[in-house]
Design an enzyme around this catalytic site. Structure first.
Site, short mmCIF file in Angstrom:
data_model
loop_
_atom_site.label_atom_id
_atom_site.label_comp_id
_atom_site.label_asym_id
_atom_site.label_seq_id
_atom_site.Cartn_x
_atom_site.Cartn_y
_atom_site.Cartn_z
N LYS A 111 38.51 131.69 103.08
CA LYS A 111 37.45 132.45 103.75
C LYS A 111 36.80 131.64 104.86
O LYS A 111 36.34 132.20 105.86
CB LYS A 111 36.39 132.92 102.73
CG LYS A 111 36.88 134.06 101.87
CD LYS A 111 35.73 134.74 101.14
CE LYS A 111 36.20 135.93 100.33
NZ LYS A 111 35.14 136.49 99.48
N LYS A 193 48.37 138.77 99.17
CA LYS A 193 47.79 139.79 98.28
C LYS A 193 47.22 140.95 99.11
O LYS A 193 46.80 140.75 100.26
CB LYS A 193 46.72 139.18 97.37
CG LYS A 193 45.39 138.94 98.02
CD LYS A 193 44.25 138.80 97.00
CE LYS A 193 42.94 138.69 97.76
NZ LYS A 193 41.73 138.73 97.02
N LYS A 196 40.97 144.14 100.54
CA LYS A 196 40.04 145.13 101.11
C LYS A 196 39.81 144.87 102.58
O LYS A 196 39.49 145.77 103.33
CB LYS A 196 38.66 144.95 100.48
CG LYS A 196 38.46 145.44 99.10
CD LYS A 196 36.97 145.22 98.76
CE LYS A 196 36.77 145.06 97.29
NZ LYS A 196 36.08 143.84 96.90
P1 TYM Z 1 36.73 141.34 94.58
O1 TYM Z 1 35.90 142.52 94.91
O2 TYM Z 1 37.29 140.52 95.69
O3 TYM Z 1 37.96 141.76 93.66
C1 TYM Z 1 37.73 142.56 92.52
C2 TYM Z 1 38.86 142.41 91.49
O4 TYM Z 1 40.09 142.88 92.03
C3 TYM Z 1 41.09 141.88 91.82
N1 TYM Z 1 42.05 141.99 92.94
C4 TYM Z 1 43.36 142.18 92.80
N2 TYM Z 1 44.14 142.31 91.71
C5 TYM Z 1 45.47 142.51 91.91
N3 TYM Z 1 46.04 142.57 93.14
C6 TYM Z 1 45.28 142.43 94.26
N4 TYM Z 1 45.85 142.51 95.46
C7 TYM Z 1 43.88 142.22 94.12
N5 TYM Z 1 42.86 142.06 95.01
C8 TYM Z 1 41.74 141.91 94.25
C9 TYM Z 1 40.33 140.57 91.84
O5 TYM Z 1 41.05 139.54 91.22
C10 TYM Z 1 39.09 140.95 91.09
O6 TYM Z 1 39.32 140.90 89.70
N6 TYM Z 1 34.65 137.41 92.81
C11 TYM Z 1 35.10 138.66 92.22
C12 TYM Z 1 33.93 139.54 91.84
C13 TYM Z 1 33.08 138.90 90.80
C14 TYM Z 1 33.47 138.62 89.45
C15 TYM Z 1 32.32 138.01 88.85
C16 TYM Z 1 34.63 138.82 88.73
C17 TYM Z 1 31.79 138.50 90.94
N7 TYM Z 1 31.33 137.96 89.76
C18 TYM Z 1 32.37 137.60 87.51
C19 TYM Z 1 34.67 138.40 87.41
C20 TYM Z 1 33.54 137.79 86.82
C21 TYM Z 1 36.07 139.31 93.16
O7 TYM Z 1 37.10 138.79 93.45
O8 TYM Z 1 35.78 140.50 93.66
#
Ligand code: TYM
Length: 328
Positions: A111, A193, A196
């Site tokens: 990032k 990957k 979003k």
């Molecule tokens: P975020 O919003 O980036 O992603 C949310 C979840 O989606 C999963 N993910 C994927 N899984 C499979 N293939 C993909 N291409 C893909 N892209 C995203 C991510 O692994 C995630 O599980 N930091 C976290 C949000 C968060 C969180 C937490 C998670 C904040 N506090 C505490 C667990 C525990 C996140 O990546 O959000």
């Protein structure tokens, strides 16, 4: 009952990667565990967000969670910034986190490169806030995609470090990562990957995409040389499409390979697109219906925050006592 914690950031339209890697597993697990599922708005502001958009997306994400099958009566469904204990525990954990380990996190490095004009403290602190999220609820399991494994490992390290320094306080959490589903890749660059925030609109399939858009994106998906529909490291494009098919159709890789044996790439891509669009249609309709009932959604979120607050407060006051904060 064992505790499950996870969250998604309201930082863009959710992709089928978020759905398969995270939210769908939350739904499957919600009856077996005590679940806390958050909308991570505090994480989202570590990159620039338009305030009105962030507010809109937060409510939309709440509607989407429910439309995907999360039962707000069963789980604590809430907005992270509504429970101040997250920021408070994060501050304590900051004093336990080495700058070196935070700056070595892969996502921070990625990032920082991507948002080179805005490498702020929050971006580096992101995994510490995530550790605070998880540890506040004495979480046993964290269902996430593969990209978040390193962050859950940091949460484990911080829990162990705190417990060692101050005596047993936190449960040490385990990541819950489903093989194959944990990394849904870009339709345009299948070694990356699906994200979003990808600038190429054809790279990601959003949960909000209508059938025509889904079909168009799959038609344009990058494939590999050769003509066999088999999963292999030499065929990242086909393997990704097969993984998506398995996840949406609910079958194993070998079942999918035999379904498509002998079929051409073009027809295969259409079949995967149809399968995805069929799953998305009812979720989209339900989300639209829920968004018309904003008061009901707001009610779910405030009940969720109240439940989360009660659980979080217990851990936080223990932590404050252990670190030596005077409590009267
Ligand atoms: P975020 O919003 O980036 O992603 C949310 C979840 O989606 C999963 N993910 C994927 N899984 C499979 N293939 C993909 N291409 C893909 N892209 C995203 C991510 O692994 C995630 O599980 N930091 C976290 C949000 C968060 C969180 C937490 C998670 C904040 N506090 C505490 C667990 C525990 C996140 O990546 O959000």
């Amino acid at each position: 009952m064992k505790v499950m914690y996870s969250a998604v950031q309201p930082s863009g339209n959710l992709t089928i990667g978020n759905y398969i890697g995270a939210v769908r597993n939350w739904v499957r697990l919600q009856h077996e565990y005590e679940c806390f599922y958050a909308i991570a708005d505090m994480h989202a502001i570590t990159v620039k967000q338009d305030p009105a958009e962030l507010r809109r997306r937060t409510l939309e994400l709440a509607a989407l969670y429910v439309a995907c099958g999360i039962d707000p009566e069963q789980c604590a469904l809430y907005v992270q910034s509504h429970v101040s204990a997250h920021a408070e525990l994060c501050w304590v954990l900051n004093s336990l986190t080495y700058v070196g380990e935070a700056s070595r996190m892969t996502q921070f490095k990625d990032k920082s490169r991507k948002h080179a004009d805005n490498v702020n403290m929050g971006l580096m602190d992101y995994p510490v806030l995530m550790a605070a999220d998880i540890l506040l609820y004495q979480t046993d399991f964290v269902p996430v995609g593969a990209d978040q494994k390193q962050h859950v490992e940091l949460a484990r390290d911080l829990a162990e470090r705190f417990n060692k320094r101050y005596s047993e306080t936190f449960k040490v959490p385990e990541p819950l990562i489903v093989q194959g589903e944990a990394r849904i890749c870009s339709l345009q660059e299948p070694d990356k990957k699906m994200s979003k925030s990808d600038a190429d609109p054809n790279a990601s399939v959003y949960l909000s995409d209508d059938r025509d858009t889904v079909m168009r994106k799959f038609k344009r998906a990058v494939t590999d040389s050769g003509n066999e529909i088999l999963s292999s490291p030499e065929k990242p494009g086909i393997t990704n499409l097969l993984n998506i098919y398995c996840a949406f159709h609910g079958c194993t890789m070998s079942e999918a390979e035999s379904t498509f044996a002998g079929m051409g790439y073009g027809d295969f891509k259409l079949a995967v697109g149809e399968t995805v669009a069929d799953v998305l249609a009812p979720i989209q309709a339900e989300k639209e219906r829920l968004l018309k009932e904003k008061d009901v959604l707001a009610g779910y979120l405030s009940a969720g925050a109240e439940r989360a607050f009660k659980a979080a407060r217990k851990t936080l006051s223990k932590v404050y006592r252990k670190v030596g904060f005077y409590q009267g």
